[in-house]
Design an enzyme around this catalytic site. Structure first.
Site, PDB file in Angstrom:
ATOM      1  N   GLY A 223       4.752 -30.160  48.650  1.00 40.17           N
ATOM      2  CA  GLY A 223       4.901 -31.432  49.437  1.00 40.17           C
ATOM      3  C   GLY A 223       6.651 -31.485  49.784  1.00 40.17           C
ATOM      4  O   GLY A 223       7.102 -31.694  50.898  1.00 40.17           O
TER       5      GLY A 223
ATOM      6  N   LEU B 275      10.127 -47.276  40.809  1.00 37.62           N
ATOM      7  CA  LEU B 275      11.253 -48.215  40.789  1.00 37.62           C
ATOM      8  C   LEU B 275      11.354 -48.768  42.146  1.00 37.62           C
ATOM      9  O   LEU B 275      12.417 -49.554  42.436  1.00 37.62           O
ATOM     10  CB  LEU B 275      12.318 -47.216  40.723  1.00 37.62           C
ATOM     11  CG  LEU B 275      12.528 -46.479  39.371  1.00 37.62           C
ATOM     12  CD1 LEU B 275      13.677 -45.167  39.369  1.00 37.62           C
ATOM     13  CD2 LEU B 275      12.907 -47.134  38.319  1.00 37.62           C
ATOM     14  N   SER B 276      10.562 -48.597  43.048  1.00 35.13           N
ATOM     15  CA  SER B 276      10.444 -49.289  44.402  1.00 35.13           C
ATOM     16  C   SER B 276      10.712 -50.785  44.292  1.00 35.13           C
ATOM     17  O   SER B 276      11.687 -51.265  45.161  1.00 35.13           O
ATOM     18  CB  SER B 276       9.322 -49.067  45.239  1.00 35.13           C
ATOM     19  OG  SER B 276       9.358 -47.448  45.396  1.00 35.13           O
TER      20      SER B 276
ATOM     21  N   GLY C  36      17.481 -36.449  41.138  1.00 27.51           N
ATOM     22  CA  GLY C  36      16.555 -36.838  42.313  1.00 27.51           C
ATOM     23  C   GLY C  36      16.642 -38.371  42.459  1.00 27.51           C
ATOM     24  O   GLY C  36      16.162 -38.969  43.511  1.00 27.51           O
TER      25      GLY C  36
ATOM     26  N   THR D 138       3.396 -19.349  43.083  1.00 26.60           N
ATOM     27  CA  THR D 138       2.078 -18.944  43.864  1.00 26.60           C
ATOM     28  C   THR D 138       2.324 -18.450  45.033  1.00 26.60           C
ATOM     29  O   THR D 138       2.609 -19.356  45.922  1.00 26.60           O
ATOM     30  CB  THR D 138       1.129 -20.050  43.669  1.00 26.60           C
ATOM     31  OG1 THR D 138       1.077 -20.514  42.507  1.00 26.60           O
ATOM     32  CG2 THR D 138      -0.206 -19.380  44.038  1.00 26.60           C
TER      33      THR D 138
ATOM     34  N   TYR E  26      13.356 -36.844  39.074  1.00 28.97           N
ATOM     35  CA  TYR E  26      14.274 -37.722  38.688  1.00 28.97           C
ATOM     36  C   TYR E  26      13.877 -38.704  37.382  1.00 28.97           C
ATOM     37  O   TYR E  26      14.421 -39.447  36.799  1.00 28.97           O
ATOM     38  CB  TYR E  26      14.405 -38.985  39.920  1.00 28.97           C
ATOM     39  CG  TYR E  26      13.045 -39.668  40.276  1.00 28.97           C
ATOM     40  CD1 TYR E  26      12.366 -40.634  39.875  1.00 28.97           C
ATOM     41  CD2 TYR E  26      12.464 -39.056  41.413  1.00 28.97           C
ATOM     42  CE1 TYR E  26      10.953 -41.025  40.064  1.00 28.97           C
ATOM     43  CE2 TYR E  26      11.125 -39.491  41.967  1.00 28.97           C
ATOM     44  CZ  TYR E  26      10.462 -40.649  41.200  1.00 28.97           C
ATOM     45  OH  TYR E  26       9.332 -40.838  41.656  1.00 28.97           O
TER      46      TYR E  26
ATOM     47  N   LYS F 268       0.156 -39.268  50.888  1.00 27.61           N
ATOM     48  CA  LYS F 268       1.016 -39.135  51.996  1.00 27.61           C
ATOM     49  C   LYS F 268       0.332 -38.207  53.166  1.00 27.61           C
ATOM     50  O   LYS F 268       0.931 -38.411  54.196  1.00 27.61           O
ATOM     51  CB  LYS F 268       2.139 -38.007  51.521  1.00 27.61           C
ATOM     52  CG  LYS F 268       3.103 -38.972  50.757  1.00 27.61           C
ATOM     53  CD  LYS F 268       4.570 -38.030  50.098  1.00 27.61           C
ATOM     54  CE  LYS F 268       5.673 -39.036  49.498  1.00 27.61           C
ATOM     55  NZ  LYS F 268       6.715 -38.132  49.281  1.00 27.61           N
TER      56      LYS F 268
ATOM     57  N   GLY G  62      10.468 -23.779  44.651  1.00 24.13           N
ATOM     58  CA  GLY G  62       8.991 -24.777  44.903  1.00 24.13           C
ATOM     59  C   GLY G  62       8.864 -24.650  46.328  1.00 24.13           C
ATOM     60  O   GLY G  62       9.586 -24.413  47.307  1.00 24.13           O
TER      61      GLY G  62
HETATM   62  P1  NDP Z   1       3.712 -30.621  44.672  1.00 28.62           P
HETATM   63  O1  NDP Z   1       2.598 -30.833  43.677  1.00 28.62           O
HETATM   64  O2  NDP Z   1       3.236 -30.743  46.098  1.00 28.62           O
HETATM   65  O3  NDP Z   1       4.452 -29.265  44.376  1.00 28.62           O
HETATM   66  C1  NDP Z   1       4.719 -28.824  43.262  1.00 28.62           C
HETATM   67  C2  NDP Z   1       5.444 -27.493  43.062  1.00 28.62           C
HETATM   68  O4  NDP Z   1       6.006 -27.208  41.845  1.00 28.62           O
HETATM   69  C3  NDP Z   1       4.768 -26.303  43.511  1.00 28.62           C
HETATM   70  O5  NDP Z   1       5.746 -25.380  44.345  1.00 28.62           O
HETATM   71  C4  NDP Z   1       4.539 -25.644  42.207  1.00 28.62           C
HETATM   72  O6  NDP Z   1       4.185 -24.308  42.336  1.00 28.62           O
HETATM   73  C5  NDP Z   1       5.522 -25.962  41.531  1.00 28.62           C
HETATM   74  N1  NDP Z   1       5.065 -25.846  39.997  1.00 28.62           N
HETATM   75  C6  NDP Z   1       4.270 -26.810  39.368  1.00 28.62           C
HETATM   76  N2  NDP Z   1       4.196 -26.441  37.845  1.00 28.62           N
HETATM   77  C7  NDP Z   1       5.030 -25.332  38.012  1.00 28.62           C
HETATM   78  C8  NDP Z   1       5.394 -24.278  36.781  1.00 28.62           C
HETATM   79  N3  NDP Z   1       4.765 -24.579  35.457  1.00 28.62           N
HETATM   80  N4  NDP Z   1       6.136 -23.455  36.970  1.00 28.62           N
HETATM   81  C9  NDP Z   1       6.759 -23.060  38.237  1.00 28.62           C
HETATM   82  N5  NDP Z   1       6.474 -24.018  39.159  1.00 28.62           N
HETATM   83  C10 NDP Z   1       5.587 -24.950  39.277  1.00 28.62           C
HETATM   84  O7  NDP Z   1       4.830 -31.555  44.189  1.00 28.62           O
HETATM   85  P2  NDP Z   1       6.049 -32.601  44.862  1.00 28.62           P
HETATM   86  O8  NDP Z   1       6.459 -31.288  45.917  1.00 28.62           O
HETATM   87  O9  NDP Z   1       5.399 -33.688  45.940  1.00 28.62           O
HETATM   88  O10 NDP Z   1       6.934 -33.082  43.929  1.00 28.62           O
HETATM   89  C11 NDP Z   1       7.713 -32.145  43.011  1.00 28.62           C
HETATM   90  C12 NDP Z   1       8.581 -32.916  42.303  1.00 28.62           C
HETATM   91  O11 NDP Z   1       9.626 -33.414  43.122  1.00 28.62           O
HETATM   92  C13 NDP Z   1       8.092 -33.888  41.338  1.00 28.62           C
HETATM   93  O12 NDP Z   1       8.809 -34.173  40.078  1.00 28.62           O
HETATM   94  C14 NDP Z   1       8.525 -35.369  42.070  1.00 28.62           C
HETATM   95  O13 NDP Z   1       8.427 -36.405  41.292  1.00 28.62           O
HETATM   96  C15 NDP Z   1       9.706 -34.845  42.862  1.00 28.62           C
HETATM   97  N6  NDP Z   1       9.971 -35.484  44.104  1.00 28.62           N
HETATM   98  C16 NDP Z   1      11.108 -36.276  44.164  1.00 28.62           C
HETATM   99  C17 NDP Z   1      11.442 -37.064  45.147  1.00 28.62           C
HETATM  100  C18 NDP Z   1      12.733 -37.889  45.228  1.00 28.62           C
HETATM  101  O14 NDP Z   1      12.692 -38.645  46.071  1.00 28.62           O
HETATM  102  N7  NDP Z   1      13.790 -37.490  44.387  1.00 28.62           N
HETATM  103  C19 NDP Z   1      10.682 -36.875  46.484  1.00 28.62           C
HETATM  104  C20 NDP Z   1       9.428 -36.239  46.236  1.00 28.62           C
HETATM  105  C21 NDP Z   1       9.111 -35.622  44.939  1.00 28.62           C
HETATM  106  P3  NDP Z   1       2.684 -23.535  42.871  1.00 28.62           P
HETATM  107  O15 NDP Z   1       2.629 -23.638  44.231  1.00 28.62           O
HETATM  108  O16 NDP Z   1       2.945 -22.324  42.010  1.00 28.62           O
HETATM  109  O17 NDP Z   1       1.624 -24.299  42.208  1.00 28.62           O
END
Ligand code: NDP
Length: 280
Positions: free
Chosen positions: A128, A15-16, A245, A151, A224, A65, A125
């Protein structure tokens, strides 16, 4: 013509351009917004080309990133603290990295008149984006910060990032996550997992049972796409306030826009460009 862009892979649904072009139009800026879909193996070559004088700067998204850090010249304090960059400014061929995700979160809450200070907060969570949220909670003096992650190993690594900061971050196991009395004490519950994300690992579920969440609390979902996630939908069903989001996405972009253009961003126009008003 001057250019600003987004660097990531894949970028199909970004969407940027819509957000930034609304800002350029309002301020009559003659800038073109570019989408640079670049795979990791081509990142170094691409970043060199972005030192060109017509490039004012660019937004950085997954999966670059972290990996961009070794390819740029300098980092501001927020990028150093989070060891992640989501904006780069080009000044005479010198590239400096910033992290505006935590500001995006903080400013999106302010936009809706919501506080972090003194609040009881739970982060779901530990990836990142959780780092940026935790940083915002620390900087804005949240009261207790709790965190839960699927995890445990990743959670321990996450906590280690914040070792140098004098703030206790308390780990919550699955039992406590389902404890009614604990859930009832929370003011702000933030989903930073990919659970609920379209095309993600678990698109149809909420990361938490919302039934015991206090009615005065706020549920914030970083996801989002879709705008109404299962977490948001279930919280609304229980008459709990929610924020999705998209607002954070726009506010991180607004801060980046100001860094690269040096102009005060037309905030409402940039929010309106993706359909955000205070009524939704
Ligand atoms: P990462 O891949 O860095 O982290 C993902 C997280 O989700 C981890 O904690 C992981 O846990 C957990 N996870 C993944 N699958 C599952 C599951 N089935 N059950 C439980 N936990 C799960 O992703 P990001 O942190 O970069 O992004 C996460 C979300 O945030 C995305 O949807 C992204 O689009 C959104 N986002 C939105 C932003 C905004 O401006 N609104 C900015 C940045 C991100 P585990 O450690 O156990 O794998």
């Amino acid at each position: 013509m001057n250019q600003i862009g987004i660097l990531g892979f894949p970028l199909g649904h970004t969407l940027s351009p819509i957000i930034h072009e609304a800002g350029f139009k309002e301020l009559n800026l003659n800038i073109k917004f570019q989408v640079w879909e670049v795979k990791s193996q081509n990142l170094s070559e691409k970043v060199k080309s972005l030192k060109s004088p017509d490039i004012l700067g660019f937004c950085v998204t997954l999966p670059h990133k972290y990996s961009i850090i070794s390819l740029i010249d300098d980092l501001d304090d927020s990028a150093k603290e989070m060891n992640a960059v989501n904006w780069v400014v080009n000044s005479d061929g010198k590239l400096k990295g910033y992290n505006t995700d935590w500001i995006g979160f903080k400013d999106s809450l302010s936009y809706y008149g919501k506080e972090i200070t003194n609040q009881e907060c739970l982060i779901l969570g530990a990836g990142g984006s959780a780092k940026a949220i935790c940083m915002a909670l620390i900087k804005e003096n949240a009261n207790n910060i709790y965190i839960h992650n699927r995890t445990e190993k990743n959670l321990i690594n996450f906590i280690n990032n914040f070792k140098h900061i004098n703030k206790d971050i308390q780990i919550i196991d699955s039992n406590k996550l389902n404890n009614k009395d604990f859930i009832n004490t929370l003011d702000l519950i933030i989903n930073t997992t990919s659970v609920g994300m379209q095309g993600g690992p678990d698109p149809n579920n909420s990361p938490i049972n919302t039934d015991n969440i206090n009615k005065r609390a706020l549920c914030y979902d970083l996801v989002y796409s879709p705008e109404i996630t299962p977490f948001i939908e279930q919280a609304k069903h229980n008459n709990v306030e929610t924020i999705g989001g998209l607002t954070m996405l726009v506010f991180q972009a607004i801060k980046g826009f100001e860094l690269v253009t040096g102009e005060k961003a037309p905030v409402l126009k940039m929010l309106e460009a993706v359909g955000i008003t205070k009524n939704n």
